[in-house]
Write a protein that holds these residues in place. Structure first.
Motif, mmCIF file in Angstrom:
data_model
loop_
_atom_site.group_PDB
_atom_site.id
_atom_site.type_symbol
_atom_site.label_atom_id
_atom_site.label_comp_id
_atom_site.label_asym_id
_atom_site.label_seq_id
_atom_site.Cartn_x
_atom_site.Cartn_y
_atom_site.Cartn_z
ATOM 1 N N ARG A 1 0.846 -1.195 0.000
ATOM 2 C CA ARG A 1 0.000 0.000 0.000
ATOM 3 C C ARG A 1 0.885 1.250 0.000
ATOM 4 O O ARG A 1 0.670 2.198 0.763
ATOM 5 N N ALA A 2 1.938 1.235 -0.840
ATOM 6 C CA ALA A 2 2.907 2.339 -0.866
ATOM 7 C C ALA A 2 2.209 3.660 -1.183
ATOM 8 O O ALA A 2 1.340 3.728 -2.058
ATOM 9 N N ILE A 3 2.588 4.713 -0.461
ATOM 10 C CA ILE A 3 1.951 6.023 -0.674
ATOM 11 C C ILE A 3 2.958 7.117 -1.037
ATOM 12 O O ILE A 3 2.549 8.241 -1.341
ATOM 13 N N ILE A 4 4.267 6.819 -1.014
ATOM 14 C CA ILE A 4 5.279 7.822 -1.339
ATOM 15 C C ILE A 4 5.701 7.646 -2.797
ATOM 16 O O ILE A 4 6.058 6.549 -3.219
ATOM 17 N N GLY A 5 5.643 8.733 -3.562
ATOM 18 C CA GLY A 5 6.005 8.680 -4.976
ATOM 19 C C GLY A 5 7.486 8.922 -5.198
ATOM 20 O O GLY A 5 8.258 9.162 -4.253
ATOM 21 N N PHE A 6 7.915 8.881 -6.475
ATOM 22 C CA PHE A 6 9.313 9.045 -6.829
ATOM 23 C C PHE A 6 9.858 10.427 -6.457
ATOM 24 O O PHE A 6 11.054 10.619 -6.320
ATOM 25 N N ASP A 7 8.938 11.390 -6.307
ATOM 26 C CA ASP A 7 9.381 12.741 -5.969
ATOM 27 C C ASP A 7 9.434 12.975 -4.466
ATOM 28 O O ASP A 7 9.690 14.087 -4.004
ATOM 29 N N GLY A 8 9.159 11.934 -3.679
ATOM 30 C CA GLY A 8 9.211 12.066 -2.230
ATOM 31 C C GLY A 8 7.937 12.637 -1.636
ATOM 32 O O GLY A 8 7.877 12.919 -0.435
ATOM 33 N N ARG A 9 6.904 12.780 -2.439
ATOM 34 C CA ARG A 9 5.631 13.336 -1.970
ATOM 35 C C ARG A 9 4.562 12.232 -1.924
ATOM 36 O O ARG A 9 4.666 11.220 -2.630
ATOM 37 N N VAL A 10 3.540 12.469 -1.109
ATOM 38 C CA VAL A 10 2.428 11.515 -1.008
ATOM 39 C C VAL A 10 1.656 11.513 -2.325
ATOM 40 O O VAL A 10 1.332 12.577 -2.868
ATOM 41 N N ILE A 11 1.376 10.316 -2.846
ATOM 42 C CA ILE A 11 0.690 10.197 -4.135
ATOM 43 C C ILE A 11 -0.759 10.665 -4.015
ATOM 44 O O ILE A 11 -1.307 10.792 -2.911
ATOM 45 N N ALA A 12 -1.367 10.900 -5.149
ATOM 46 C CA ALA A 12 -2.713 11.490 -5.155
ATOM 47 C C ALA A 12 -3.796 10.492 -4.764
ATOM 48 O O ALA A 12 -4.781 10.856 -4.101
ATOM 49 N N ASP A 13 -3.646 9.238 -5.172
ATOM 50 C CA ASP A 13 -4.704 8.251 -4.961
ATOM 51 C C ASP A 13 -4.466 7.467 -3.675
ATOM 52 O O ASP A 13 -3.389 6.913 -3.450
ATOM 53 N N ALA A 14 -5.506 7.397 -2.845
ATOM 54 C CA ALA A 14 -5.408 6.652 -1.586
ATOM 55 C C ALA A 14 -5.355 5.153 -1.877
ATOM 56 O O ALA A 14 -5.918 4.680 -2.878
#
Length: 860
Positions: free
Chosen positions: A322-335
């Protein structure tokens, strides 16, 4: 015979680097003689290729001098030395520099432009935004990287030549050159063919600044300030389970709670579920032996992914992602799909797009609002994983990457790698433990793909299905005949360029190999693997791998791995591991700490021999402190080099032959003691203990100059006689041996002095042996020591009365035991001459003493 016309009036160190550096190049002094070389007579060195970006620092001079001492010693022992130099010129620093310097950025999807001219040259990039940089193809970008690194390499080579490295400059390579591209890609293709390289979608350590995956070997722990947050999870019976976490922002990524199976507090919970605070997701409570009963509350949340232990738990407990951190180090948009409640989704929406830091603050506030933050956050200091070149903590994201098997999950391969470690002779031996610990502690295969541009392209394409989606499980691997190849610009086998990116066609792999994936092949790159089989057969396996202790886990291990996978052998017989350079506060010198010293000024100010002496005075594996404001050892080295020149000039000024009979006992005693030094220094160098060899040679040299040379100079100046000839022969023989003993350490001063009486180079002369001196020296080396004591006593007697050493003495006596007197009587004439003593007597006594000194009356 000595050609006195060659000896300058005032010998000096200044300018010797350019004089003899040019002569060595013209004469091919260090050229590898391949034509007459046999496997048995070759000593091959797998030289570290310095990174050709930025500038060399004093640590490079330190460790490369250690290697050069070995090379020079082995060459003088009659070995044909294969001593190449490489340049490690692909990497992130070069990419950033090129972007700023030329105003460009790489876009691998673009086609190559012939004769491309960049927008400008010489920019500093401080005011240039990435959006303003001109996008160019990878091939064009690499050409610009090569153009800029060549300038660095030329500067590095100039410094290495000034330092006097006895490298064969005809044997060089670049890790991004055509031959290196071919070898790196061929080795990778063979890894794929043998099932040793594979692609997988898996949790990956990720640097959000550089936007690239990071291998285990590139990690470092840094102590960071943080907080523990005590949080409540809700049990079905209405109770709570308390956990402590330093990453509350990952609660929406929680997939389980975990405790140690022996922890009685939580055994009743195993097999049940709890609900996450704020986000309302039901997760299991599980048992695993890696949970620590004494850490926090003893029960932890497993998130995808907070740290490496989370990855282990996720894999071994077969948990969802259930990864929530994107490649840019920010929380992704979709829960994550598991968050189904309106409240949970609304809470997640508050986090979307935030950095980890901002998301943490937001979740802490949500926990306060819900009453699930059970106490104020507790300040802590804890180790956090960083990319060794990065400045932000690593995240763990799921990406598709290429791996090479390294023994982490293959016990048989791990044992073979450990066996190779045992086959290597380590200098010092305790460094072997670092290798063993690294191999034994591997937790995953070697991640070799990188999301960069200036590197070796991974020679792979992927077919596209009818919908235009890549079939990652059916990679198209390049054939040997295609190599080297860049899949981002070349068509896949069986396709043409028009089919790139269209349904039913192909796409090329954009990733490049980890820098170490190329550097791990330095034995193959330098030795001509697969392009010059005859040379490779001569030099591989190599005699020596010299390197720093900090890259045992990266360079030494990875090279051993590649040699095992490709050849099934240990790549070298010896590993010489240099220590660190530390500042006066005993802190390791590094660019990040801002305490690095660049060597150019030191070399110019003190001379290369002086700097080399400082480096050679430190043993392998031992850290050396360096104070640029007071480089004491460098100054001592300069004094030694100057003394060598002056002593050589003085000795070569005596009339007589070096091969005349040595008949006087003190002369023979001196040569006998020198034979002992030769024996011990040789054994020290054979054991890679150059510091001990320097210490032995230097100690003898100063005794030789201060005592023996002073003792016999009057006799050597005298009229022709067997005694005069004996002194001159002993002096010139000793000088000849000493110049050769010092040659590996202070090559410029010794070459200068050697050429005053020889036509060839001292660095091609035979290393001195005990046999060279055995016939001319004799046992009883203590005679020289006793003579030195007597000479010191005579000098002290004059100093005590504040008289010049040239002051005549009417009479003096030496008191000593009978056995000592018997020895000293043979040197009485030399003592009388040097001490200007009219009458020297001997008195039997229990202890040694110069006494009863009577000075002649003078007008003074």
């Amino acid at each position: 015979m000595t050609d006195t016309a060659r000896i300058p009036d005032k010998p000096a160190l200044e300018g010797l680097e350019s004089v003899w550096g040019g002569a060595w190049e013209r004469e091919g002094t260090y050229r590898f003689d391949r034509a007459s070389a046999t496997r048995e007579c070759i000593y091959s060195i797998d030289t570290p290729p310095p990174t050709a970006s930025g500038s060399l620092h004093i640590g490079h001079v330190f460790s490369y001098t250690h290697t050069d001492v070995v090379a020079r010693f082995q060459r003088m022992r009659g070995k044909s030395v294969f001593y190449p130099m490489g340049w490690d010129d692909n990497g992130l620093p070069t990419e950033r520099r090129v972007q700023n310097y030329y105003g460009v950025r790489c876009d691998p999807t673009l086609a190559y432009v012939e004769g491309f001219v960049p927008p400008f040259e010489g920019g500093d990039g401080k005011s240039t935004k990435a959006a303003d940089q001109l996008p160019i193809s990878r091939r064009n970008f690499i050409e610009l990287c090569e153009r800029l690194t060549i300038e660095d390499e030329q500067q590095f080579e100039a410094l290495w030549r000034q330092l006097g490295l006895s490298v064969d400059w005809t044997q060089t390579y670049r890790t991004i050159g055509e031959e290196s591209l071919f070898a790196s890609q061929l080795a990778f293709v063979r890894n794929v063919e043998r099932g040793e390289a594979y692609q997988a979608l898996a949790p990956t350590l990720w640097d959000v600044t550089f936007r690239t995956a990071v291998a285990q070997a590139e990690l470092e722990d840094r102590e960071q300030q943080g907080h523990y947050h005590r949080v409540s999870f809700h049990a079905p019976d209405g109770g709570v389970v308390e956990i402590e976490t330093s990453r509350p922002e990952l609660i929406p990524a929680c997939v389980a709670l975990v405790a140690h199976p022996d922890d009685e507090r939580y055994q009743p919970l195993f097999g049940t579920t709890v609900t996450t605070p704020v986000f309302g997701v039901e997760v299991p409570v599980l048992a695993h032996h890696l949970a620590q009963k004494d850490k926090g509350t003893g029960i932890a949340m497993i998130c995808t992914f907070g740290d490496i232990t989370d990855v282990v738990w996720w894999r071994e407990l077969d948990l969802p992602n259930r990864a929530i951190i994107g490649f840019d180090g920010r929380v992704i948009a979709d829960a994550p799909e598991a968050i189904t409640s309106e409240a949970g989704q609304a809470a997640f929406a508050e986090l979307a797009g935030k950095t980890s830091f901002s998301a943490k603050q937001a979740v802490v506030q949500l926990l306060r609002d819900s009453g699930d933050l059970l106490a104020d956050p507790k300040a802590i200091t804890h180790p956090v994983k960083f990319f060794e070149k990065g400045d932000k903590p690593l995240e763990i994201v799921s990406t598709r990457q290429w791996y090479i098997k390294n023994g982490a999950r293959d016990e048989a391969l791990r044992e073979r790698l450990l066996a190779h470690g045992r086959e290597i002779d380590w200098h010092p031996d305790f460094m072997r433990v670092r290798y063993d610990n690294w191999v034994g502690g591997l937790s995953g295969d070697w991640l070799v793909s990188r999301q960069r541009f200036f590197g070796v392209p991974i020679p792979v394409w992927y077919p596209l299905d009818a919908s235009g989606d890549p079939k990652f499980d059916e990679p198209i691997v390049a054939t040997r005949e295609m190599l080297p190849v860049d899949p981002s610009s070349a068509a896949a086998p069986g396709f043409d360029k028009s089919q790139r990116g269209v349904a039913g066609g192909f796409i090329g792999e954009h990733d490049v190999m980890d820098t170490w994936a190329t550097s791990s092949l330095t034995p193959q790159l330098a030795g001509g693997w697969e392009r010059d089989p005859e040379l490779f057969e001569l030099v591989f396996p190599y005699s020596l791998r010299p390197q720093g202790q900090d890259i045992i886990r990266t360079w030494l291990f990875s090279t051993t791995l590649r040699a095992e996978l490709e050849h099934g052998v240990t790549p070298w017989a010896n590993a010489a591991i240099s220590g660190f350079i530390v500042d006066p506060d005993r802190k390791k010198m590094s660019k990040s700490k801002g305490n690095v010293v660049t060597p150019a000024g030191l070399l110019d100010q003190h001379g290369s021999d002086a700097v080399r002496y400082w480096a050679a005075s430190s043993r392998l594996g031992t850290d050396a402190a360096f104070d640029p404001q007071n480089p004491t050892q460098v100054k001592i080295g300069r004094r030694l080099a100057i003394k060598v020149l002056n002593a050589a000039k003085f000795i070569l000024g005596f009339e007589g032959r070096a091969d005349a009979p040595v008949t006087v006992p003190v002369d023979r005693s001196m040569l006998a003691e020198l034979a002992v030094v030769v024996d011990r220094a040789t054994r020290a160098l054979e054991a890679y203990d150059h510091a001990r060899a320097v210490e032995l040679s230097e100690t003898f040299f100063w005794t030789f100059c201060d005592d023996y040379l002073e003792l016999v100079k009057e006799r050597a100046y005298g009229a022709a006689s067997p005694e005069q000839a004996s002194a001159v022969a002993a002096l010139k023989t000793a000088l000849d041996v000493l110049l050769r003993l010092f040659a590996p350490v202070i090559p410029f001063a010794t070459e200068e002095a050697w050429r005053w009486s020889h036509d060839g180079s001292v660095h091609r002369a035979a290393w001195p042996t005990v046999d060279d001196l055995a016939a001319r020296g004799e046992a009883g080396v203590e005679l020289l020591e006793l003579a030195g004591l007597a000479l010191t006593g005579i000098r002290r007697a004059k100093t005590d009365v504040k008289a010049s050493q040239k002051t005549p003495v009417s009479s003096a006596a030496i008191a000593a035991p009978a056995v000592t007197i018997a020895l000293l009587e043979s040197v009485a004439s030399d003592l009388r001459a040097v001490g200007r003593i009219a009458e020297l007597g001997f008195v039997e006594a229990e202890s040694f003493e110069v006494r009863d000194v009577v000075f002649e009356a003078t007008s003074e």
